[in-house]
Motif scaffolding. Structure first.
Motif, PDB file in Angstrom:
ATOM      1  N   ASN A  45       0.386  -1.342   0.044  1.00  0.00           N
ATOM      2  CA  ASN A  45       0.261   0.051  -0.055  1.00  0.00           C
ATOM      3  C   ASN A  45       0.842   1.071   0.174  1.00  0.00           C
ATOM      4  O   ASN A  45       1.964   1.488   0.162  1.00  0.00           O
ATOM      5  N   PRO A  46       0.510   2.573  -0.554  1.00  0.00           N
ATOM      6  CA  PRO A  46       1.306   3.932  -0.509  1.00  0.00           C
ATOM      7  C   PRO A  46       1.359   4.362   0.471  1.00  0.00           C
ATOM      8  O   PRO A  46       2.907   4.382   0.742  1.00  0.00           O
ATOM      9  N   SER A  47       0.739   4.087   1.809  1.00  0.00           N
ATOM     10  CA  SER A  47       1.575   4.016   3.258  1.00  0.00           C
ATOM     11  C   SER A  47       2.612   3.355   3.810  1.00  0.00           C
ATOM     12  O   SER A  47       2.938   4.149   4.126  1.00  0.00           O
ATOM     13  N   VAL A 137      -7.291  -1.620   4.416  1.00  0.00           N
ATOM     14  CA  VAL A 137      -7.032  -0.273   4.666  1.00  0.00           C
ATOM     15  C   VAL A 137      -8.428   0.232   3.375  1.00  0.00           C
ATOM     16  O   VAL A 137      -8.557   1.356   3.806  1.00  0.00           O
ATOM     17  N   ASN A 138      -8.489  -0.363   2.735  1.00  0.00           N
ATOM     18  CA  ASN A 138      -8.963   0.293   1.145  1.00  0.00           C
ATOM     19  C   ASN A 138     -10.231   0.089   1.694  1.00  0.00           C
ATOM     20  O   ASN A 138     -11.232   1.462   1.213  1.00  0.00           O
ATOM     21  N   SER A 141     -11.828   1.752   4.933  1.00  0.00           N
ATOM     22  CA  SER A 141     -11.663   3.455   4.329  1.00  0.00           C
ATOM     23  C   SER A 141     -12.605   3.921   3.448  1.00  0.00           C
ATOM     24  O   SER A 141     -13.662   5.367   3.988  1.00  0.00           O
ATOM     25  N   ASN A 164      -9.826   5.351 -10.430  1.00  0.00           N
ATOM     26  CA  ASN A 164      -9.555   4.275 -10.592  1.00  0.00           C
ATOM     27  C   ASN A 164      -8.622   3.509  -8.998  1.00  0.00           C
ATOM     28  O   ASN A 164      -7.562   2.709  -9.525  1.00  0.00           O
ATOM     29  N   GLN A 166      -8.260   1.489  -5.441  1.00  0.00           N
ATOM     30  CA  GLN A 166      -8.578   0.952  -4.874  1.00  0.00           C
ATOM     31  C   GLN A 166      -9.635   1.362  -3.635  1.00  0.00           C
ATOM     32  O   GLN A 166     -11.069   0.638  -3.812  1.00  0.00           O
ATOM     33  N   VAL A 167      -9.584   2.576  -3.071  1.00  0.00           N
ATOM     34  CA  VAL A 167     -10.030   3.789  -1.785  1.00  0.00           C
ATOM     35  C   VAL A 167     -11.117   3.610  -3.289  1.00  0.00           C
ATOM     36  O   VAL A 167     -12.474   3.402  -2.864  1.00  0.00           O
ATOM     37  N   VAL A 238      -6.517  12.882  -3.886  1.00  0.00           N
ATOM     38  CA  VAL A 238      -5.032  13.395  -5.391  1.00  0.00           C
ATOM     39  C   VAL A 238      -4.336  14.439  -4.764  1.00  0.00           C
ATOM     40  O   VAL A 238      -3.518  15.402  -4.384  1.00  0.00           O
ATOM     41  N   TYR A 259      -7.930  12.068   2.089  1.00  0.00           N
ATOM     42  CA  TYR A 259      -7.924  10.804   2.974  1.00  0.00           C
ATOM     43  C   TYR A 259      -6.614  10.545   2.130  1.00  0.00           C
ATOM     44  O   TYR A 259      -5.139   9.319   2.442  1.00  0.00           O
ATOM     45  N   GLY A 260      -6.028  11.222   1.046  1.00  0.00           N
ATOM     46  CA  GLY A 260      -4.991  10.558   0.806  1.00  0.00           C
ATOM     47  C   GLY A 260      -4.185  11.950  -0.796  1.00  0.00           C
ATOM     48  O   GLY A 260      -4.788  12.861  -0.923  1.00  0.00           O
ATOM     49  N   SER A 263      -0.665  13.151  -5.157  1.00  0.00           N
ATOM     50  CA  SER A 263      -0.383  14.740  -6.636  1.00  0.00           C
ATOM     51  C   SER A 263       0.446  15.004  -5.929  1.00  0.00           C
ATOM     52  O   SER A 263       1.713  16.245  -6.301  1.00  0.00           O
ATOM     53  N   PHE A 284      -9.002  12.336   7.034  1.00  0.00           N
ATOM     54  CA  PHE A 284      -9.957  11.209   7.133  1.00  0.00           C
ATOM     55  C   PHE A 284      -8.313  10.309   7.447  1.00  0.00           C
ATOM     56  O   PHE A 284      -7.773  10.505   6.665  1.00  0.00           O
ATOM     57  N   ILE A 286      -8.261   6.100   8.306  1.00  0.00           N
ATOM     58  CA  ILE A 286      -8.197   5.060   9.237  1.00  0.00           C
ATOM     59  C   ILE A 286      -7.785   4.684  10.398  1.00  0.00           C
ATOM     60  O   ILE A 286      -8.334   4.053  11.349  1.00  0.00           O
ATOM     61  N   LYS A 347      -2.346  -2.305  -7.854  1.00  0.00           N
ATOM     62  CA  LYS A 347      -2.493  -3.008  -6.801  1.00  0.00           C
ATOM     63  C   LYS A 347      -1.145  -4.453  -6.646  1.00  0.00           C
ATOM     64  O   LYS A 347      -1.076  -5.340  -7.609  1.00  0.00           O
TER      65      LYS A 347
HETATM   66  P1  NDP Z   1      -3.457   2.454  -5.038  1.00  0.00           P
HETATM   67  O1  NDP Z   1      -2.737   2.978  -5.247  1.00  0.00           O
HETATM   68  O2  NDP Z   1      -4.701   1.689  -5.982  1.00  0.00           O
HETATM   69  O3  NDP Z   1      -4.284   3.912  -6.283  1.00  0.00           O
HETATM   70  C1  NDP Z   1      -3.392   4.890  -6.846  1.00  0.00           C
HETATM   71  C2  NDP Z   1      -3.863   5.857  -7.666  1.00  0.00           C
HETATM   72  O4  NDP Z   1      -4.014   7.358  -7.323  1.00  0.00           O
HETATM   73  C3  NDP Z   1      -4.028   5.912  -8.561  1.00  0.00           C
HETATM   74  O5  NDP Z   1      -5.768   5.677  -8.737  1.00  0.00           O
HETATM   75  C4  NDP Z   1      -3.703   6.719  -9.405  1.00  0.00           C
HETATM   76  O6  NDP Z   1      -4.488   7.481 -10.839  1.00  0.00           O
HETATM   77  C5  NDP Z   1      -3.788   8.512  -8.552  1.00  0.00           C
HETATM   78  N1  NDP Z   1      -3.020   8.956  -8.368  1.00  0.00           N
HETATM   79  C6  NDP Z   1      -1.928   9.160  -8.693  1.00  0.00           C
HETATM   80  N2  NDP Z   1      -0.795   9.763  -9.073  1.00  0.00           N
HETATM   81  C7  NDP Z   1      -1.382  10.857  -9.228  1.00  0.00           C
HETATM   82  C8  NDP Z   1      -1.466  12.109  -9.724  1.00  0.00           C
HETATM   83  N3  NDP Z   1      -0.461  13.286  -9.750  1.00  0.00           N
HETATM   84  N4  NDP Z   1      -2.507  12.731  -9.597  1.00  0.00           N
HETATM   85  C9  NDP Z   1      -4.015  12.359  -9.713  1.00  0.00           C
HETATM   86  N5  NDP Z   1      -3.963  10.788  -9.630  1.00  0.00           N
HETATM   87  C10 NDP Z   1      -2.890  10.152  -8.794  1.00  0.00           C
HETATM   88  O7  NDP Z   1      -4.216   3.457  -4.287  1.00  0.00           O
HETATM   89  P2  NDP Z   1      -4.986   3.039  -2.603  1.00  0.00           P
HETATM   90  O8  NDP Z   1      -6.180   3.248  -3.242  1.00  0.00           O
HETATM   91  O9  NDP Z   1      -4.525   2.096  -2.102  1.00  0.00           O
HETATM   92  O10 NDP Z   1      -4.680   4.407  -2.129  1.00  0.00           O
HETATM   93  C11 NDP Z   1      -4.958   5.917  -2.495  1.00  0.00           C
HETATM   94  C12 NDP Z   1      -4.338   7.125  -1.680  1.00  0.00           C
HETATM   95  O11 NDP Z   1      -5.318   6.798  -0.170  1.00  0.00           O
HETATM   96  C13 NDP Z   1      -3.188   6.696  -1.328  1.00  0.00           C
HETATM   97  O12 NDP Z   1      -2.359   7.994  -1.240  1.00  0.00           O
HETATM   98  C14 NDP Z   1      -3.254   6.482   0.185  1.00  0.00           C
HETATM   99  O13 NDP Z   1      -1.928   6.204   1.094  1.00  0.00           O
HETATM  100  C15 NDP Z   1      -4.948   6.477   0.872  1.00  0.00           C
HETATM  101  N6  NDP Z   1      -4.953   6.326   1.609  1.00  0.00           N
HETATM  102  C16 NDP Z   1      -5.678   6.697   3.512  1.00  0.00           C
HETATM  103  C17 NDP Z   1      -6.291   6.257   3.960  1.00  0.00           C
HETATM  104  C18 NDP Z   1      -6.496   6.941   5.107  1.00  0.00           C
HETATM  105  O14 NDP Z   1      -7.015   6.873   6.232  1.00  0.00           O
HETATM  106  N7  NDP Z   1      -6.487   8.370   4.939  1.00  0.00           N
HETATM  107  C19 NDP Z   1      -6.576   5.026   3.884  1.00  0.00           C
HETATM  108  C20 NDP Z   1      -6.229   3.956   2.757  1.00  0.00           C
HETATM  109  C21 NDP Z   1      -5.809   4.738   1.881  1.00  0.00           C
HETATM  110  P3  NDP Z   1      -3.935   6.292 -11.935  1.00  0.00           P
HETATM  111  O15 NDP Z   1      -5.260   5.009 -11.786  1.00  0.00           O
HETATM  112  O16 NDP Z   1      -4.330   7.776 -13.264  1.00  0.00           O
HETATM  113  O17 NDP Z   1      -2.809   5.623 -12.425  1.00  0.00           O
END
Ligand code: NDP
Length: 352
Positions: A45-47, A137-138, A141, A164, A166-167, A238, A259-260, A263, A284, A286, A347
């Motif tokens: 996961n990104p985190s 997580v996803n 959330s 697009n 996972q969240v 974003v 939550y993310g 960008s 937010f 989680i 993912k």
């Molecule tokens: P994924 O790896 O499934 O997806 C990442 C997404 O980000 C893709 O859809 C991608 O778009 C998009 N993306 C990447 N770079 C950019 C950019 N520069 N501009 C616009 N869109 C961009 O990620 P997750 O679903 O696992 O997680 C998404 C975010 O949510 C992360 O930042 C994660 O840390 C955060 N998160 C936070 C939580 C919380 O509790 N706060 C809980 C769960 C997740 P594309 O499809 O075009 O490649």
């Protein structure tokens, strides 16, 4: 005994330069309340990456328990395990059961673990391995963000960027199940129509590009879709201009939940939205909700698992990176290295 492999880091930095895989011996017959588990699958996961880089506020404690001379921290927060054996005081788990960590910072990028029963939650085998390995997580959330901020009723609209992700994909499906209408913003691409069709099949009401989101003209199209019904909730994955433009789509008294920050740009909200539309902007996390809202983790898992069982939340789209639990340190390292390298292409799930 069992030779367990675990991905660890001693210092923060870019994963490719600070991670190593080490092995340590675990007893095959656990004592007392200890449980011996083998990993089935663990996502990147990104985190997890942010944690290794040292830019994430919650992190695992460093320890010498893996037999290293300098303290190291185990990587990975989410994953699915199979119980191999339990101590004689264990009541909630038995050999063969599936379980997930009950809290973050467990260190899931490993082949096996020996841990106290209290740090594991049993999960029934009514969902797929992929779903169970990524449930905490996803999708959790997405569920919490759709239910904890606004009292949305069937027919209400929400908007999200990162449609697009996972969240985002989970929010589309959960939203549909709750009777909500959604607008998902995605990045433009050559095969955009393919993605639009895919998200629509998951239950997205509308899918738009960042360019549509930025266009004033396009606002009219959205007003036609919503027939004047105010959009009450925005989920921001974003940041940057994307988020500012999304916030402009909200109706009066709405909530923007961030939550993310995919960008890496800050959230900038036009002041007039606060003044004239009474916008509320909140964050937010989680991880914080586990303690901030007692019971939220268990209740959310229950609700999300039910949706998975009922087919309302379909299997997550993941890329499998296979590796054997008996594999060498190099093999286990390589699997996670591959998953990390490809983590921007959807993912990645390391499967033992
Ligand atoms: P994924 O790896 O499934 O997806 C990442 C997404 O980000 C893709 O859809 C991608 O778009 C998009 N993306 C990447 N770079 C950019 C950019 N520069 N501009 C616009 N869109 C961009 O990620 P997750 O679903 O696992 O997680 C998404 C975010 O949510 C992360 O930042 C994660 O840390 C955060 N998160 C936070 C939580 C919380 O509790 N706060 C809980 C769960 C997740 P594309 O499809 O075009 O490649």
């Amino acid at each position: 005994s069992i030779k367990a492999k675990v991905l660890v880091y001693a210092q923060h930095g870019q994963p490719e330069s600070v991670l190593k895989c080490i092995s340590h011996e675990l007893p095959s017959s656990p004592q007392g309340s200890d449980v011996l588990v083998q990993t089935i699958a663990s996502p990147v996961n990104p985190s997890d990456i942010n944690q290794i880089q040292g830019v994430y506020p919650s992190k695992p404690d460093k320890t010498t328990a893996f037999g290293t001379s300098e303290p190291v921290a185990p990587c990975g927060n989410e994953g699915l395990f199979k119980v191999l054996a339990v101590g004689n005081k264990v009541t909630s788990l038995k050999a063969g059961d599936w379980c997930i960590p009950s809290n973050v910072n467990f260190g899931t990028w490993r082949s096996h673990a020996l841990t106290d029963e209290s740090s594991l939650l049993k999960i029934s085998k009514t969902i797929t391995e992929e779903q169970a390995a990524t449930i905490s997580v996803n999708p959790s959330s997405a569920y919490q963000m759709l239910t904890m901020f606004e009292d949305l009723k069937p027919g209400d609209w929400f908007i999200q960027n990162g449609g697009n992700s996972q969240v985002g994909r989970a929010a589309i499906q959960i939203g549909k199940k709750l009777g909500l209408q959604s607008i998902s913003i995605v990045r433009n691409r050559d095969n955009l129509q393919e993605l639009v069709d895919e998200l629509t099949a998951l239950g997205a009401t509308k899918v738009i590009t960042e360019e549509d989101n930025a266009s004033r003209e396009f606002g009219k199209t959205i007003a036609e879709w919503t027939k004047g019904s105010p959009i009450k909730l925005a989920l921001n994955c974003v940041g940057g201009e994307n988020c500012s433009n999304m916030a402009r789509k909200l109706g009066k008294d709405a909530t923007l939940v961030s939550y993310g920050a995919m960008s890496m740009k800050p959230v900038m909200i036009p002041t007039q939205l606060f003044i004239f539309k009474n916008l509320t902007a909140k964050g937010f996390w989680i991880t914080a909700n586990v303690t901030r809202v007692p019971g939220s983790k268990e209740n959310t898992l229950k609700a999300v698992q039910k949706m998975m069982e009922d087919g309302d939340l379909v299997d997550v789209k993941v890329t499998h990176v296979p590796v054997s639990a008996d594999g060498s340190e190099e093999e286990v390292f390589k699997a996670f290295e591959t998953a990390l390298t490809n983590s921007k292409q959807g993912k990645q799930l390391v499967r033992f």
